[in-house]
Design an enzyme around this catalytic site. Structure first.
Site, PDB file in Angstrom:
ATOM      1  N   ILE A  34      42.339   3.328  51.216  1.00 28.38           N
ATOM      2  CA  ILE A  34      42.291   4.820  50.855  1.00 28.38           C
ATOM      3  C   ILE A  34      42.642   6.149  51.785  1.00 28.38           C
ATOM      4  O   ILE A  34      43.656   6.615  51.636  1.00 28.38           O
ATOM      5  CB  ILE A  34      41.012   5.151  49.887  1.00 28.38           C
ATOM      6  CG1 ILE A  34      40.888   4.221  49.182  1.00 28.38           C
ATOM      7  CG2 ILE A  34      40.861   6.495  49.555  1.00 28.38           C
ATOM      8  CD1 ILE A  34      39.399   5.040  48.175  1.00 28.38           C
ATOM      9  N   TYR A  63      26.362  -1.791  51.928  1.00 25.01           N
ATOM     10  CA  TYR A  63      27.700  -0.206  52.222  1.00 25.01           C
ATOM     11  C   TYR A  63      26.584   0.065  50.763  1.00 25.01           C
ATOM     12  O   TYR A  63      27.035   2.181  50.595  1.00 25.01           O
ATOM     13  CB  TYR A  63      28.777  -0.799  51.549  1.00 25.01           C
ATOM     14  CG  TYR A  63      29.701  -0.163  50.733  1.00 25.01           C
ATOM     15  CD1 TYR A  63      30.607   0.357  51.757  1.00 25.01           C
ATOM     16  CD2 TYR A  63      29.633   0.016  49.953  1.00 25.01           C
ATOM     17  CE1 TYR A  63      31.934   1.101  51.232  1.00 25.01           C
ATOM     18  CE2 TYR A  63      30.556   0.380  48.560  1.00 25.01           C
ATOM     19  CZ  TYR A  63      31.736   1.125  49.470  1.00 25.01           C
ATOM     20  OH  TYR A  63      32.809   2.560  49.284  1.00 25.01           O
ATOM     21  N   LYS A 111      26.323   4.801  50.486  1.00 19.56           N
ATOM     22  CA  LYS A 111      27.207   5.420  49.888  1.00 19.56           C
ATOM     23  C   LYS A 111      25.688   6.151  49.865  1.00 19.56           C
ATOM     24  O   LYS A 111      26.261   7.440  49.151  1.00 19.56           O
ATOM     25  CB  LYS A 111      27.924   4.726  49.381  1.00 19.56           C
ATOM     26  CG  LYS A 111      29.007   3.885  49.465  1.00 19.56           C
ATOM     27  CD  LYS A 111      30.006   5.204  49.719  1.00 19.56           C
ATOM     28  CE  LYS A 111      31.875   5.286  50.465  1.00 19.56           C
ATOM     29  NZ  LYS A 111      32.431   5.818  50.969  1.00 19.56           N
TER      30      LYS A 111
END
Length: 337
Positions: free
Chosen positions: A19, A156, A160
Site C-alpha cells: 500500500i 498485528y 492496529k
C-alpha cells in the site's frame, strides 16, 4: 507550492512495497515531492523510480520506524531538501502469522514496535514540525482489524487496535487546541500486497488475505483523498470492512465463533509454506535477495480494482440526507393512509 493539491511535500512510511508503494506513486502522479521511508534499499530505489516516472520528485530514506531518532532525523532531512512537510502517511508495519502461543515475546514486541510505535513516532515527528506552522495532515493507514481481531494475527491486530485508540485520543487533543493540523484514519480491507510472502509465518500453508481482496491502488486512492480531506475522522475502504465493523458492533460473540471455525483456513492457501521462506521481521527481505517486491502480491487474478464503498465513504453526508428524505417520504405517505 505547499498545501492542498499538487506540489505538496508528502512523507510515506513503508513506501518500499504494498500500500505504501502504491500511495507514493499516486502522490507522485499529482506532482508531489514524496519522501519514501522504509528499510529495504532495493524496494526504496524502485519506489523512487516509480514516483519520478509518474511525474513527482522522490527522496528515498532508509529508516527503521521503530527507532524515533531515525524517524525524526528523516523528517529533518525531508524539510531541508523538500521544504515543510504538508502530509505525513503512516503505513509501515510488520506482522506474524501464527497462533499467539507460537510467537516469542521478542517477536511480538518487534511487531508492536514497528506497527504501533512506528505510527506514534511518525506522528510525533510530523506534529513537531506541523504544529508550529498550524497546518498539515496526518493519515494513519488502518484496517478493519483495528476494530475486529482475528485468529493467527494477534500481534498485528493488537497494534492496529492501539493505533485506533491513540489516534482518537490525539484527535480530541487537536480539536481542543483548535489546531490547524488534522489527523484521519483510513480503515482498509484485505489488500493484495507482498506482505503474505515476507512477514514471519509459522502456518503450515502459504498465507493469504481473507477474501474479498482489493488491489493496492484502491487503498492508495483512498489515502490520497484522505490527505486532501483530513477533517473527516476516518474512511472505510471495501464493503468487507463495513461488514466486519458492523458485525463486530452488533454480534461480536457470533463473530468470535465464526472466526474460530473459519478463520484459520480462510488465511491459508492449499499450497505448503516453504520452511526456508525469509521474513522481514528483523531485516528487510529485499536486501537479502536483491528482489524488488513492488506494490502487488500474488493475488492479482483474485483482486478487485474498484470499490464502490470508497464513494460511499466520501459522500456519507449525501447518503444520509438521501436516506433521511426517503424515510420521511415513506412515513408521510403512510400517515396519509
Amino acid at each position: 507550492m505547499s498545501g492542498r493539491g499538487a506540489g505538496r511535500v508528502v512523507a510515506v512510511t513503508g513506501a518500499s512495497g504494498g500500500i505504501g508503494r502504491a500511495a507514493a506513486r499516486a502522490f507522485g502522479e499529482r506532482g508531489d515531492r514524496v519522501a519514501l521511508l522504509a528499510r529495504g534499499g532495493k524496494g526504496l530505489d524502485a519506489a523512487a523510480e516509480d514516483v519520478e516516472s509518474a511525474g513527482g520528485k522522490a527522496l528515498p530514506l532508509t529508516v527503521d520506524t521503530a527507532d524515533f531518532r531515525q524517524v525524526d532525523e528523516a523528517a529533518d532531512r525531508i524539510e531541508k531538501e523538500f521544504g515543510p512537510i504538508d502530509v505525513w502517511v503512516n503505513d509501515a508495519f510488520t506482522s506474524a502469522f501464527a497462533p499467539f502461543t507460537e510467537i516469542a515475546p521478542d517477536e511480538f514486541k518487534r511487531v508492536t514496535d514497528v506497527t504501533y510505535l512506528g505510527y506514534v513516532y511518525g506522528t510525533k515527528a510530523a506534529l513537531n514540525r506541523m504544529l508550529p506552522r498550524d497546518r498539515g495532515s496526518i493519515v494513519q493507514v488502518g484496517s478493519a482489524l483495528a476494530y475486529r481481531g482475528i485468529p493467527l494475527q494477534s500481534a498485528y491486530c493488537g497494534a492496529k487496535h492501539a493505533i485506533q485508540g491513540f489516534t482518537e485520543s490525539l484527535r480530541c487533543e487537536l480539536l481542543h487546541d483548535k489546531a490547524g493540523v488534522h489527523v484521519t484514519m483510513v480503515q482498509m480491507p484485505a489488500v493484495n500486497t507482498p506482505q503474505f510472502d515476507w512477514v514471519l509465518s509459522r502456518l503450515p500453508n502459504k498465507a493469504q488475505p481473507v477474501p474479498p481482496i482489493y488491489q493496492p491502488e484502491v487503498a492508495a486512492d483512498a489515502i490520497v483523498y484522505a490527505a486532501d480531506h483530513p477533517k473527516r475522522r476516518e474512511y472505510w475502504v471495501g464493503g468487507s470492512t463495513v461488514g466486519t465493523m458492523l458485525g463486530n458492533k452488533f454480534t461480536p460473540g457470533l463473530l468470535d465463533r465464526y472466526l474460530a471455525k473459519k478463520g484459520y483456513a480462510a488465511q491459508q492457501t492449499s499450497e505448503r509454506r516453504s520452511p526456508d521462506r525469509p521474513s522481514n521481521l528483523w531485516e528487510p527481505v529485499d536486501d537479502e535477495d536483491g528482489q524488488d517486491f513492488g506494490a502487488h502480491g500474488r493475488f492479482d487474478r483474485r483482486s478487485r480494482a474498484r470499490d464502490i464503498q470508497i464513494w460511499a465513504s466520501r459522500h456519507h453526508g449525501l447518503l444520509a440526507a438521501t436516506s433521511g428524505a426517503l424515510a420521511f417520504g415513506v412515513v408521510r405517505k403512510a400517515m396519509r393512509h
